[in-house]
Design a protein around this motif. Structure first.
Motif, short mmCIF file in Angstrom:
data_model
loop_
_atom_site.label_atom_id
_atom_site.label_comp_id
_atom_site.label_asym_id
_atom_site.label_seq_id
_atom_site.Cartn_x
_atom_site.Cartn_y
_atom_site.Cartn_z
N ARG A 39 0.52 -1.23 0.00
CA ARG A 39 -0.15 -0.18 -0.11
C ARG A 39 0.41 0.91 -0.17
NH1 ARG A 39 -0.10 -1.63 5.21
NH2 ARG A 39 0.73 0.04 6.92
N ALA A 40 0.55 2.47 -0.16
CA ALA A 40 0.71 3.43 -0.16
C ALA A 40 0.47 4.08 1.38
CB ALA A 40 0.05 4.90 -0.78
N GLY A 41 2.36 4.38 1.22
CA GLY A 41 2.54 4.80 3.12
C GLY A 41 2.56 7.03 2.88
N GLY A 42 3.30 6.69 4.52
CA GLY A 42 3.13 7.96 4.09
C GLY A 42 2.20 9.43 4.17
N ALA A 43 2.82 10.62 2.65
CA ALA A 43 1.54 11.75 2.05
C ALA A 43 0.78 10.83 1.33
CB ALA A 43 2.25 12.23 1.50
N ASP A 67 11.35 0.00 -8.79
CA ASP A 67 10.63 -1.25 -8.43
C ASP A 67 9.10 -0.77 -7.54
OD1 ASP A 67 11.21 -2.89 -10.75
OD2 ASP A 67 12.36 -4.27 -9.28
N GLY A 68 10.07 -0.43 -6.05
CA GLY A 68 9.30 0.06 -5.72
C GLY A 68 7.71 1.48 -5.73
N ALA A 69 8.39 2.26 -6.98
CA ALA A 69 7.79 3.29 -7.37
C ALA A 69 6.47 2.66 -8.03
CB ALA A 69 8.43 4.36 -8.10
N SER A 70 6.73 1.48 -9.20
CA SER A 70 5.92 1.46 -9.51
C SER A 70 4.50 0.60 -9.04
CB SER A 70 6.75 -0.35 -10.57
OG SER A 70 7.54 -0.25 -11.30
N HIS A 71 4.87 -0.10 -7.54
CA HIS A 71 4.05 -0.29 -6.78
C HIS A 71 3.54 0.49 -6.29
CE1 HIS A 71 5.14 -4.66 -6.56
NE2 HIS A 71 6.16 -4.42 -6.44
N LEU A 72 3.53 1.98 -6.25
CA LEU A 72 2.84 3.19 -5.34
C LEU A 72 2.41 3.61 -6.39
CD1 LEU A 72 5.74 4.88 -3.48
CD2 LEU A 72 3.77 3.80 -3.12
N ARG A 73 2.76 3.52 -8.07
CA ARG A 73 1.69 4.18 -8.67
C ARG A 73 0.64 3.53 -9.28
NH1 ARG A 73 6.62 4.40 -11.81
NH2 ARG A 73 7.19 6.89 -11.84
N LEU A 74 0.43 1.72 -8.96
CA LEU A 74 -1.03 1.15 -8.72
C LEU A 74 -1.48 1.16 -7.77
CD1 LEU A 74 0.25 -2.46 -10.10
CD2 LEU A 74 -0.55 -1.09 -11.72
N GLU A 305 11.16 -8.20 -12.66
CA GLU A 305 12.54 -8.48 -13.29
C GLU A 305 12.54 -7.41 -12.52
OE1 GLU A 305 14.43 -10.22 -13.42
OE2 GLU A 305 13.36 -12.14 -13.26
N PRO A 306 14.25 -6.79 -12.64
CA PRO A 306 14.55 -5.35 -13.48
C PRO A 306 13.73 -4.68 -15.06
CG PRO A 306 16.69 -6.11 -12.68
CD PRO A 306 15.23 -7.48 -12.81
N GLY A 307 13.61 -3.29 -14.70
CA GLY A 307 12.63 -2.69 -15.84
C GLY A 307 11.43 -3.39 -16.21
N GLN A 308 10.80 -4.31 -14.94
CA GLN A 308 9.63 -4.43 -15.38
C GLN A 308 8.70 -3.88 -14.15
OE1 GLN A 308 9.20 -8.64 -15.68
NE2 GLN A 308 6.91 -9.15 -15.65
N ALA A 309 7.45 -3.59 -14.46
CA ALA A 309 6.00 -3.10 -14.23
C ALA A 309 5.50 -4.03 -13.44
CB ALA A 309 5.25 -2.74 -14.94
N PRO A 310 5.43 -4.62 -12.01
CA PRO A 310 4.49 -5.45 -11.21
C PRO A 310 3.14 -5.82 -12.11
CG PRO A 310 4.28 -3.36 -10.19
CD PRO A 310 5.43 -3.32 -11.36
#
Length: 480
Positions: A39-43, A67-74, A305-310
């Motif tokens: 889940r998105a945390g913080g702000a 990769d973490g940012a990809s999860h956050l975008r979702l 994998e590196p460069g691959q969105a979740p």
């Protein structure tokens, strides 16, 4: 309401499982993972909660390209994200739980970060908001001089609620409320050499009020509620409802977001703070931040994998509401209805299958929205439509029907129900006005007696002949 959240993004990961044995390699428990939740945390949590309440939310933050940012975008679907370059990886906090018992937490990428950049679009979002929440998690966004200047200007015109962090920046002068917890307030007072004179929350809060130059300070005290200290006025204690809390994570985020919302609606400071404390308690009683997370089965929970969105989860974000495999969305509809009523507004609802939207639907929905301050559509599930219309219906799935309805400017929320009639839905929403199209009188509607029980009323709008789903389907069949 247009709310801008300014703050630092975190990725929160919960690994949940059971432990029934010790490892043969060392005397430590072996955790059999049941699921992994992100889940998105913080702000990001503040923004997610406000979007789920039905607000138009913009998040001003920093977002890495990893990769973490990809999860956050979702996780932030439904939130408008305006981000500067953070020059640092996505901070990730991973909690391992056995049942409801926390076992260990791993922090990655949480070292001090350089001050991120800002853009003109980010500054404009601060200047155009109806209310602002600053969720400082010590990652540098609140140290950006342009953002601080924009927040100082905004605080003169709209309520700004600042949730501080020990490693963060000092709030700008003039914000409506700063919301430290008790330990943060006491630590700040101690650091200023006031340990001997500082006996508790009031003295620490007064110190912070003078230090920050805010209009008020709200010191949160967990199960003991909060202490409100307005500048130039006596302190006011705010009790918290008795709540069975299993996970306190996210309580401060819920409180800060709710406080900004209530202030933005024009509530006075004490009432806004009291309702924000109630909202935070209700949030924890419902499971807290962990209840919002995306669940990923262990078999697909591996890192991409590196460069691959979740891989995307089966969650469709629609105007801040989650539609998960066509499950019931009543809690979000209830929250929206309650927030509109709390601000003195009128809640309007209508219902139906809305299978193949046509001009008649659009006219009815627009007319309904004009009668109040929000329009909630009660939408029959696919199973409900089949029982009512036959095995050949619906033509359009409930996910697509909901998305099309929410794309209309006049629709504020969609509630999916699986029964043949919307009575249970209406009991939860309790609209002031129930609107239907047709040639009958309002008194003839089967929902009339139900709404009368809480002082609501039924209204009918003119039926538009030659415009129906059946007629549209027949016309389409001729050209297929």
């Amino acid at each position: 309401m247009r709310i801008t959240v300014v703050g630092d993004l975190l990725l929160d990961v919960d690994i949940n499982g059971t432990a029934t044995r010790l490892s043969p390699d060392a005397p430590v428990p072996v955790v059999d993972v049941a699921d992994v939740r992100r889940r998105a945390g913080g702000a990001g949590l503040v923004a997610t909660l406000l979007a789920r309440d039905g607000h138009e939310v913009t998040l001003v933050t920093a977002l890495a390209d990893d990769d973490g940012a990809s999860h956050l975008r979702l996780a932030l679907a439904g939130v408008s994200v305006l981000a500067g370059a953070p020059l640092a990886p996505t901070p990730t906090k991973t909690r391992v739980r056995i049942g409801t018992h926390p076992m260990v937490r791993f922090d990655q990428g949480c070292a001090p970060a350089p001050v991120p950049s800002s853009t003109g679009e980010m500054l404009a979002a601060i200047g155009s908001a109806d209310a602002i929440v600053v969720a400082d998690y010590g990652r540098g966004i609140t140290a950006n001089t342009d953002i601080r200047s924009a927040l100082t200007d905004a605080a003169r015109h709209v309520p700004v609620v600042w949730d501080p962090h020990p490693a963060g920046s000092q709030p700008v002068e003039g914000v409506a409320v700063v919301t430290p917890n008790l330990s943060e307030a006491l630590a700040s007072a101690k650091a200023a050499g006031l340990e001997g004179a500082c006996a508790g929350a009031e003295e620490a809060g007064r110190h912070l009020l003078d230090k920050w130059g805010s209009r008020s300070v709200l010191v949160t005290r967990g199960e003991d509620g909060a202490l409100l200290l307005p500048a130039g006025s006596p302190p006011q204690a705010i009790p918290a409802p008795a709540t069975n809390v299993t996970d306190p994570c996210g309580a401060g985020d819920r409180l800060a977001g709710s406080l900004a919302t209530h202030l933005g609606r024009g509530l006075d400071l004490w009432l806004a703070a009291a309702r924000a404390v109630e909202d935070a308690s209700a949030f924890l009683a419902a499971g807290g931040a962990a209840s919002l997370a995306e669940t990923v089965p262990p078999a697909v929970a591996a890192e991409p994998e590196p460069g691959q969105a979740p891989t995307a989860s089966p969650v469709v974000e629609l105007k801040g509401l989650e539609l998960v495999d066509a499950t019931d969305l009543r809690p979000d509809g209830i929250r929206l209805a309650r927030s509109v009523r709390d601000s003195g507004g009128t809640v309007v609802a209508t219902g139906g299958c809305f299978d193949l939207l046509h001009a008649g639907h659009a006219r009815t929905l627009a007319a309904a929205r004009s009668m109040g301050d929000c329009l909630i559509v009660c939408l029959n599930s696919d199973e409900s439509v089949r029982r009512l219309k036959g095995a050949h219906r619906p033509i359009v799935s409930v996910e697509d029907r909901a998305e099309l309805l929410l794309a209309l400017e006049c629709v504020d929320a969609v509630v999916v129900f699986g029964e043949d009639t919307p009575e249970d839905c209406l009991r939860g929403i309790r609209p002031d006005i129930w609107v239907k199209g047709g040639d009958y009188t309002p008194e003839e509607l089967p929902e009339a007696r139900l709404l009368a029980g809480w002082g609501g009323r039924c209204v009918t709008v003119p039926f538009h002949p030659a415009r129906s789903t059946s007629g549209l389907a027949a016309a389409l069949a001729k050209v297929s």
